[in-house]
Design an enzyme around this catalytic site. Structure first.
Site, PDB file in Angstrom:
ATOM      1  CE  LYS A 121      38.959  35.215  43.165  1.00  0.00           C
ATOM      2  NZ  LYS A 121      38.356  35.636  44.524  1.00  0.00           N
TER       3      LYS A 121
ATOM      4  CB  SER B 212      39.208  39.410  44.620  1.00  0.00           C
ATOM      5  OG  SER B 212      39.027  38.134  45.141  1.00  0.00           O
TER       6      SER B 212
ATOM      7  CB  SER C  99      36.906  38.256  47.260  1.00  0.00           C
ATOM      8  OG  SER C  99      37.719  39.024  47.422  1.00  0.00           O
TER       9      SER C  99
END
Lengths: 490, 98
Positions: A85, A160, A184
């Protein structure tokens, strides 16, 4: 050779050991799949093919050496392509956190979690899309455009960590690192039909993680099953002298041989089956709980009475911490700069122009909650109610070993569905926020589909540092039901 | 109670964010709605509840005080929009000074 991207991480690791194919072959297969599918999906913000192929060469040398002497230890992820990420730093590789304020930033050092994967021989394919500074539940807040859900390209992958979740679901990589501050990892794992682990606060080092809410942030893993996830989690967990909140307790060895759940008590909190939860989500979650009962677990109804307060508490504490953490983006040390007329003007313009709408909204909210005259009413009161939410979990874990509940009230929603209504978007996080506020670990994994053939997830929460229990029970479920083997129609 | 536009401007200034008038109006409505929602926390009696300081009790660990190499000056400066003589260069802090 059949497409190696169809294999599980464990199957691929075993094929690398026997020399059925090389890490170079496997990495090229992933890169080709990314070339073909990522223009539609937009999972990646940066691809690192040269780096990946050189890491694959290194892994192939390690594998060859191991084959000459198979008694030496070799980490399972050696030679396995993974994704990171874009809030975790990898030295020299563009890292943006999904924000224009970090456009062009190349970190001078590497996050501990990423470094541990590199040292284990994992191959890093690139950096995945995220809501700006991990603030969002859909990746729509990324300054670089949303990621699309592999199950339905008109829908969000969740967020996210949506780029990581969609990349694992679309089999562009075998596992990915994500972060979870309010859901997330778990919510995108649920929306994309994969398995996602949010560890206990402090289980994985946050060194090199671009900070959002420092009392809530956890680094974790997304993969296609508990069995695939466990060896990656084992690599990144553990103490780090560079993060004083990383627990010194070593991670116990994770054994996934358990398939009989007799003696295990699973609590089902009534507060999580509220009005507004999609009917098909509730049905799939309740059916999954019956599967766990069928495996021998005792199912106990219980109460977490302060659940409905988690949302207002979170949306004061997380923005307050974010407003402090994001003060560092001022156009002095990194990122683009706007205005050279005076320092004050530079701050105002750089931040005003380069932060996105949601980030500015949260900075404003947090600044207000911390400001003179409002601190006690908002921030201090939220930290006191947080104590009550944590006490709910402490109390529950005196009588049960795990808590089972939905991950999110709905399945993946269409891109644009929440428009300009931030509060309705925040409500997507209602079932995942409590675990962050209490610091406990949680896992999300697929347990069925709704009538649009969108994945539904189940969440399990455990007492602090009991990730091995979450992985064992998830694995037992995945031996009994095989939803995790379903693949999106790409 | 909705925020006034002056309060929105005050918060934006504290946060060092220059907003357009359109943004000021939009945030006024949105922040007011979120704060309204958060107002339910005021109804909870927390007079005997301590605030959460940390979720996981940890001892502050100490490490050996040994000299180590840090990152080099050139690596630290490599992302800066402007540098001069090994330092970050910024615009004038005080009006009227060069």
């Amino acid at each position: 050779m059949p497409d190696p991207t169809d294999l599980s991480l464990l199957q691929a690791a075993s094929a690398l050991r026997t020399g059925q194919f090389s890490s170079g072959d496997l990495t090229r297969a992933c890169l080709e799949r990314i070339d073909r599918l990522d223009p539609q999906l937009h999972c990646f913000l940066a691809l690192t093919p040269e780096l990946a192929l050189s890491q694959a060469d290194d892994a192939d040398r390690r594998l060859a050496k191991w084959r000459r002497n198979p008694t030496t230890p070799l980490p399972i992820p050696c030679g396995i392509p993974v994704a990171i990420k874009d809030v975790l730093c990898l030295a020299g590789i563009p890292t943006t956190a999904g924000s224009r304020i970090l456009e062009g930033f190349r970190p001078p050092y590497t996050a501990t979690s990423v470094q541990r994967l590199l040292s284990a021989g994992a191959v890093i394919l690139g950096k995945t899309n995220t809501d700006e500074f991990a603030m969002g539940s859909s990746t729509e807040n990324s300054a670089y455009g949303p990621t699309r859900n592999p199950w339905d390209l008109g829908r969000v992958p969740g967020g996210s960590s949506g780029g990581s979740a969609a990349a694992v679901s679309a089999r562009l990589c075998f596992a990915a690192l994500g972060t979870d501050t309010g859901g997330s990892i778990r919510q995108p794992a649920s929306f994309c039909g994969i398995t996602g682990l949010k560890p206990t606060y402090g289980r994985v080092s946050r060194y090199g993680l671009i900070a959002f809410g420092s009392s809530l942030d956890s680094v974790g893993v997304l993969a296609r099953s508990a069995a695939d996830l466990a060896p990656v989690f084992s690599i990144i967990a553990g103490h780090d002298p560079l993060d004083s909140t990383a627990s010194p307790d070593p991670l116990p060895e994770i054994t996934l041989d358990l398939s009989d759940l007799h003696g295990l008590r699973i609590g089902v909190p009534e507060e999580y089956f509220i009005e507004g939860i999609q009917k098909e989500v509730e049905q799939a979650v309740r059916a999954a709980i019956e599967v766990l009962r069928g495996l021998g677990a005792e199912i106990i109804s219980l109460h977490l009475p302060h659940t409905d307060l988690a949302l207002p508490v979170y949306y004061l504490i997380a923005p307050a911490e974010a407003s402090a953490n994001l003060a560092r983006y001022d156009g002095v040390r990194y990122g683009p700069r706007r205005s050279e007329s005076s320092l004050a003007d530079q701050y105002l313009k750089t931040r005003g122009e380069l932060f996105g709408a949601e980030v500015k909204r949260r900075i404003m909210l947090g600044t207000y909650a911390l400001s003179a005259g409002y601190y006690d009413a908002y921030y201090a009161q939220a930290q006191k109610v947080r104590t009550l939410i944590k006490a709910d979990f402490d109390h529950a874990f005196r009588t049960v070993d795990l808590i089972a509940c939905p991950v999110a009230p709905t399945t993946a929603f269409p891109i644009g569905a929440h428009g300009d209504d931030p509060l309705s978007m925040y409500l997507e996080d209602v079932f995942t926020l409590p675990a962050n506020l209490a610091g406990v670990p949680g896992i999300a994994f697929p347990v069925g589909f709704d009538s649009h053939r969108l994945p539904v997830g189940l969440q399990l929460n455990a007492p602090p540092f009991e990730e091995p229990r979450l992985l064992r029970v998830c694995h037992a479920y995945q031996q009994a039901a095989e939803w995790h083997k379903e693949q999106p129609p790409l | 109670m909705p925020l006034t536009i002056e309060e929105v401007r005050h918060i934006a200034n504290l946060a060092r964010l220059r907003l357009t008038s359109e943004e000021e109006a939009r945030y006024r409505g949105q922040l007011s709605a979120i704060l309204d929602y958060a107002a339910r926390l005021a109804e909870i009696d927390t007079s005997s509840i301590p605030p959460t300081a940390t979720v996981i009790p940890l001892q502050a660990p100490l490490r050996a005080d040994e000299p180590r190499h840090g990152l080099s000056q050139s690596r630290i400066l490599s992302n800066a929009p402007a540098t001069e003589q090994g330092m970050f260069r910024i615009p004038p802090v005080f009006e009227g000074e060069a």
